[in-house]
Design a protein around this motif. Structure first.
Motif: not given
Length: 245
Positions: A130, A133-134, A137, A141, A176, A179-180, A183-184, A191, A238
């Motif tokens: 986690l 990855t945070k 990111l 991107r 995880l 969720v990611l 968000e992406c 992901v 994804n």
């Protein structure tokens, strides 16, 4: 997916970070990505193993890799931030991140679960992934198409007795990923998760000491799915849970 084929140069000009790159599936993934043109960043806790993989890639004529020695058990958020800044300075962007490193821990019934062992497994298999990855990111991107790939397990999709903290950590890994991925959604970052299945590795041997390893596929044999998910052929994927076997 075992029959999937990508072009020999499908990963050319891509930079891909692999955790647990010193042996097992991580080592083979690093070699495979490099063989298809990627510049790989080898992350692991044992420098000697990472250097051996580095030498293999150079001997095979692959792009010069980078080495990041890091123990996920003790790494802090600042370690991940510093790593991200270094990668940004050297490469500008990150096209792929394979979360391959994992800790099996102690297998046994829930009522015998040791707190320290459980916390160690969650630290390596969930928390470290986690926080890494945070930190990464922003540079993921920056890539035209970036792929984040989490390593799951059969026991992280269907619970099984005596797999305790490891199974719980892999359920968390799937969560995880989902969720990611949500968000992406609609961005340049995709992901997904991958379950390698029964593979001839040291971790598998630890979990099944009486098993004949000759009955299992090798890490090389399951690479097609790993290659597919890092190549631009998978840019529409994804939030999906893949199986390599």
């Amino acid at each position: 997916m075992l029959e999937y084929q990508i072009a020999p140069d499908a990963l050319q000009h891509k930079t891909i970070l692999i955790t647990g790159a010193g042996d097992g599936i991580g080592r083979v993934a690093a070699l495979s990505y490099a063989a298809h043109g990627a510049t790989v960043i080898l992350l692991g806790k044992t420098v000697k193993k990472l250097e051996a993989v580095y030498d293999e890639i150079i001997a095979l004529g692959g792009p010069q890799p980078a080495i990041v020695p890091l123990d996920l058990m003790g790494a802090s958020e600042q370690h991940y931030q510093d790593m991200a800044e270094t990668i940004a300075e050297q490469f500008g962007a990150l096209d792929g991140l394979l979360h391959n490193a994992g800790l099996l821990g102690v297998l046994g019934p829930i009522e015998h679960t040791d707190l320290k062992s459980f916390q160690d497994v969650m630290q390596v298999n969930v928390t470290a992934q986690l926080m890494m990855t945070k930190a990464l990111l922003p540079i993921l991107r920056q890539a035209k198409h970036a792929s984040v790939l989490f390593t799951s397990s059969g026991v992280g999709r269907q619970g099984r007795a005596y797999w305790g903290g490891y199974a719980i950590s892999k359920f968390a890994t799937e969560g995880l990923m989902q969720v990611l991925a949500h968000e992406c959604e609609g961005s340049s970052v995709r992901v997904n998760s991958i379950n390698p299945g029964p593979t001839r590795t040291a971790m598998r041997a630890s979990a099944y000491p009486a098993e004949n390893p000759a009955t299992l596929l090798t890490a090389e044999q399951i690479m097609p799915t790993y290659l597919y998910l890092m190549s631009d052929q998978s840019i529409a994927e994804n939030g999906n849970a893949f199986s390599a076997q």
